[in-house]
Design an enzyme around this catalytic site. Structure first.
Site, PDB file in Angstrom:
ATOM      1  N   GLY A  67       0.819  -1.205   0.000  1.00  0.00           N
ATOM      2  CA  GLY A  67       0.000   0.000   0.000  1.00  0.00           C
ATOM      3  C   GLY A  67       0.852   1.253   0.000  1.00  0.00           C
ATOM      4  N   CYS A  68       0.270   2.352   0.405  1.00  0.00           N
ATOM      5  CA  CYS A  68       0.973   3.631   0.419  1.00  0.00           C
ATOM      6  C   CYS A  68       2.276   3.524   1.212  1.00  0.00           C
ATOM      7  CB  CYS A  68       0.085   4.706   1.026  1.00  0.00           C
ATOM      8  SG  CYS A  68       0.908   6.295   1.255  1.00  0.00           S
ATOM      9  N   PHE A  69       3.368   3.947   0.594  1.00  0.00           N
ATOM     10  CA  PHE A  69       4.666   3.771   1.257  1.00  0.00           C
ATOM     11  C   PHE A  69       4.860   4.667   2.465  1.00  0.00           C
ATOM     12  CE2 PHE A  69       6.332   5.926  -2.908  1.00  0.00           C
ATOM     13  CZ  PHE A  69       5.678   7.108  -2.622  1.00  0.00           C
ATOM     14  N   TRP A  70       4.036   5.677   2.657  1.00  0.00           N
ATOM     15  CA  TRP A  70       4.171   6.525   3.839  1.00  0.00           C
ATOM     16  C   TRP A  70       4.051   5.698   5.120  1.00  0.00           C
ATOM     17  CZ3 TRP A  70       0.095  10.724   2.164  1.00  0.00           C
ATOM     18  CH2 TRP A  70       0.629  11.491   1.117  1.00  0.00           C
ATOM     19  N   TYR A 212      -4.620  12.030   6.104  1.00  0.00           N
ATOM     20  CA  TYR A 212      -4.408  10.678   5.579  1.00  0.00           C
ATOM     21  C   TYR A 212      -3.613   9.836   6.575  1.00  0.00           C
ATOM     22  CZ  TYR A 212      -3.015   6.869   2.502  1.00  0.00           C
ATOM     23  OH  TYR A 212      -2.808   5.612   1.961  1.00  0.00           O
TER      24      TYR A 212
END
Length: 234
Positions: A67-70, A212
């Site tokens: 998923g989102c790398f953050w 987010y």
């Protein structure tokens, strides 16, 4: 070209600073969608096959996409024995390893994190246990949380034969144990890692109040702290 992509290009053309750009990226991500499997496993068994701690080099690397790398980067930055975690792209070519291209969902890249770790302090298997237990839902195909598309797929990009054997064995172990309410769709693959743009790096730690991050990623960090207290570090 999507409206989100047009907006992102407009932001870049306007010449905003990296900080301002980072603060607006969450606005162009996909809308929230319900999870097909309901919830992620809060605790799963450790892998029965793992690398030994004795006689290991002081530095090894792992590349994981979930998923989102953050959030992925933010979680592993708090794992004991991890020396660094860097957001980037893997699975595609160097020419398309940039956020504008990857978000078209046509490049083959997945948002990934390269983890540099000391295998005498944390094993590859332990990194995978964290990956499956708190980082992402391995039963989701081409989707994690609010983000939809193949760039958000679940992939273990192995760096050598030993990692490949451990990853494949662990997926088989978890499926056999019924650790999740649906079959695991995480794939085991290879691919070169390319670092992401500077404004994506350390996003969770730099922007903990970003909407987010608050909704999607801080719960993962809390899960790491509560589920793996022996691995968590501030």
């Amino acid at each position: 070209m999507s409206a989100a992509t047009n907006r992102r290009r407009a932001i870049l053309a306007a010449g905003l600073t990296s900080l301002a750009l980072a603060a607006t990226v969450f606005l162009v991500r996909s809308p929230v969608m319900p999870s097909a499997s309901g919830t992620m496993a809060s605790a799963i068994p450790a892998p029965t096959l793992d690398e030994p701690t004795a006689g290991r080099p002081k530095t090894e690397t792992a590349v994981l996409a979930g998923g989102c790398f953050w959030g992925v980067q933010g979680v592993y930055q708090h794992v004991k024995g991890v020396q660094s975690a860097q957001s980037g792209y893997a699975g595609g070519d160097a020419a398309t390893a940039n956020y504008d291209a990857v978000t078209t969902e046509t490049t083959g890249h997945a948002e990934s994190v390269r983890i540099t770790y000391d295998p005498t302090q944390v094993t590859y298997g332990q990194l995978l246990q964290v990956f499956f237990a708190v980082v992402q839902d391995p039963t989701e195909l081409n989707r994690q949380g609010p983000d939809v598309g193949p760039s958000y797929r679940s992939v273990i990009f192995t760096q050598n034969d030993t990692q490949q054997k451990i990853a494949n064995a662990y997926i088989a172990q978890l499926n056999a144990a019924g650790a999740f309410p649906a079959p695991i769709v995480t794939t085991v693959s290879t691919g070169e890692f390319f670092p992401a743009e500077a404004y994506h790096q350390d996003f969770l730690s730099l922007h903990p109040n970003n909407p987010y991050i608050v909704e999607n990623d801080l719960p993962k960090l809390n899960a790491l702290r509560s589920t793996f207290p022996e691995l968590y570090r501030d």
